[in-house]
Scaffold this motif. Sequence first.
Motif, PDB file in Angstrom:
ATOM      1  N   MET A   1       0.831  -1.193   0.000  1.00  0.00           N
ATOM      2  CA  MET A   1       0.000   0.000   0.000  1.00  0.00           C
ATOM      3  C   MET A   1       0.876   1.257   0.000  1.00  0.00           C
ATOM      4  N   ASN A   2       1.913   1.242   0.816  1.00  0.00           N
ATOM      5  CA  ASN A   2       2.817   2.386   0.912  1.00  0.00           C
ATOM      6  C   ASN A   2       3.509   2.635  -0.427  1.00  0.00           C
ATOM      7  N   LYS A   3       3.945   1.571  -1.103  1.00  0.00           N
ATOM      8  CA  LYS A   3       4.595   1.699  -2.413  1.00  0.00           C
ATOM      9  C   LYS A   3       3.614   2.260  -3.437  1.00  0.00           C
ATOM     10  N   GLN A   4       2.380   1.838  -3.341  1.00  0.00           N
ATOM     11  CA  GLN A   4       1.366   2.307  -4.274  1.00  0.00           C
ATOM     12  C   GLN A   4       1.117   3.799  -4.071  1.00  0.00           C
TER      13      GLN A   4
ATOM     14  N   GLU B   1       3.281   5.990  -2.868  1.00  0.00           N
ATOM     15  CA  GLU B   1       4.473   6.677  -3.368  1.00  0.00           C
ATOM     16  C   GLU B   1       4.420   6.785  -4.896  1.00  0.00           C
ATOM     17  N   SER B   2       3.985   5.728  -5.542  1.00  0.00           N
ATOM     18  CA  SER B   2       3.874   5.728  -6.994  1.00  0.00           C
ATOM     19  C   SER B   2       2.857   6.767  -7.463  1.00  0.00           C
ATOM     20  N   TYR B   3       1.697   6.785  -6.824  1.00  0.00           N
ATOM     21  CA  TYR B   3       0.674   7.784  -7.167  1.00  0.00           C
ATOM     22  C   TYR B   3       1.184   9.197  -6.920  1.00  0.00           C
ATOM     23  N   SER B   4       1.890   9.367  -5.826  1.00  0.00           N
ATOM     24  CA  SER B   4       2.423  10.683  -5.473  1.00  0.00           C
ATOM     25  C   SER B   4       3.414  11.161  -6.535  1.00  0.00           C
ATOM     26  N   LEU B   5       4.325  10.260  -6.959  1.00  0.00           N
ATOM     27  CA  LEU B   5       5.305  10.632  -7.982  1.00  0.00           C
ATOM     28  C   LEU B   5       4.607  10.920  -9.312  1.00  0.00           C
ATOM     29  N   THR B   6       3.637  10.108  -9.661  1.00  0.00           N
ATOM     30  CA  THR B   6       2.899  10.313 -10.906  1.00  0.00           C
ATOM     31  C   THR B   6       2.173  11.653 -10.882  1.00  0.00           C
ATOM     32  N   LEU B   7       1.536  11.944  -9.773  1.00  0.00           N
ATOM     33  CA  LEU B   7       0.823  13.211  -9.633  1.00  0.00           C
ATOM     34  C   LEU B   7       1.781  14.386  -9.702  1.00  0.00           C
ATOM     35  N   GLU B   8       2.911  14.256  -9.047  1.00  0.00           N
ATOM     36  CA  GLU B   8       3.914  15.330  -9.058  1.00  0.00           C
ATOM     37  C   GLU B   8       4.434  15.571 -10.473  1.00  0.00           C
ATOM     38  N   GLU B   9       4.673  14.502 -11.218  1.00  0.00           N
ATOM     39  CA  GLU B   9       5.132  14.632 -12.600  1.00  0.00           C
ATOM     40  C   GLU B   9       4.070  15.306 -13.471  1.00  0.00           C
ATOM     41  N   LYS B  10       2.820  14.942 -13.269  1.00  0.00           N
ATOM     42  CA  LYS B  10       1.734  15.561 -14.025  1.00  0.00           C
ATOM     43  C   LYS B  10       1.613  17.047 -13.705  1.00  0.00           C
ATOM     44  N   VAL B  11       1.764  17.390 -12.435  1.00  0.00           N
ATOM     45  CA  VAL B  11       1.690  18.798 -12.029  1.00  0.00           C
ATOM     46  C   VAL B  11       2.840  19.581 -12.656  1.00  0.00           C
ATOM     47  N   GLU B  12       4.042  19.039 -12.645  1.00  0.00           N
ATOM     48  CA  GLU B  12       5.198  19.714 -13.240  1.00  0.00           C
ATOM     49  C   GLU B  12       5.010  19.883 -14.752  1.00  0.00           C
ATOM     50  N   ALA B  13       4.514  18.834 -15.408  1.00  0.00           N
ATOM     51  CA  ALA B  13       4.287  18.917 -16.861  1.00  0.00           C
ATOM     52  C   ALA B  13       3.231  19.973 -17.175  1.00  0.00           C
ATOM     53  N   ARG B  14       2.168  19.991 -16.411  1.00  0.00           N
ATOM     54  CA  ARG B  14       1.098  20.975 -16.633  1.00  0.00           C
ATOM     55  C   ARG B  14       1.600  22.391 -16.359  1.00  0.00           C
ATOM     56  N   THR B  15       2.422  22.549 -15.334  1.00  0.00           N
ATOM     57  CA  THR B  15       2.986  23.860 -15.013  1.00  0.00           C
ATOM     58  C   THR B  15       3.862  24.356 -16.162  1.00  0.00           C
ATOM     59  N   ARG B  16       4.690  23.466 -16.726  1.00  0.00           N
ATOM     60  CA  ARG B  16       5.530  23.840 -17.884  1.00  0.00           C
ATOM     61  C   ARG B  16       4.656  24.250 -19.067  1.00  0.00           C
ATOM     62  N   GLU B  17       3.631  23.462 -19.308  1.00  0.00           N
ATOM     63  CA  GLU B  17       2.725  23.751 -20.417  1.00  0.00           C
ATOM     64  C   GLU B  17       2.051  25.105 -20.239  1.00  0.00           C
ATOM     65  N   LEU B  18       1.602  25.392 -19.043  1.00  0.00           N
ATOM     66  CA  LEU B  18       0.950  26.676 -18.776  1.00  0.00           C
ATOM     67  C   LEU B  18       1.924  27.841 -18.902  1.00  0.00           C
ATOM     68  N   ARG B  19       3.162  27.654 -18.474  1.00  0.00           N
ATOM     69  CA  ARG B  19       4.175  28.707 -18.618  1.00  0.00           C
ATOM     70  C   ARG B  19       4.448  28.996 -20.093  1.00  0.00           C
ATOM     71  N   GLU B  20       4.550  27.932 -20.887  1.00  0.00           N
ATOM     72  CA  GLU B  20       4.789  28.111 -22.322  1.00  0.00           C
ATOM     73  C   GLU B  20       3.623  28.858 -22.969  1.00  0.00           C
TER      74      GLU B  20
END
Length: 86
Positions: free
Chosen positions: A1-4, A6-25
Amino acid sequence: MNKQLESYSLTLEEKVEARTRELREKNNYLKQLLDELHRTQTQMVESEKMSALGQMVAGVATKPVGKGTGIGFINQLSDCDGKTSW
């Protein structure tokens, strides 16, 4: 459960960073468009001013010379005594 989590957290963080880059562009692109719009508006205003000035000058140049008009009045003053009397 803990690994899952962490995986969701990393995925969400990556999506937020990608969306932030897209919005800046997109934001940078919109800023460039706005700057271009302001330049175009300034050019249009200057063009309209020059057009209005040209029309005004053309109107004065084609105005009939006679009594009561600017050019006719100057001619009348000059004819009085051979000198401009203003």
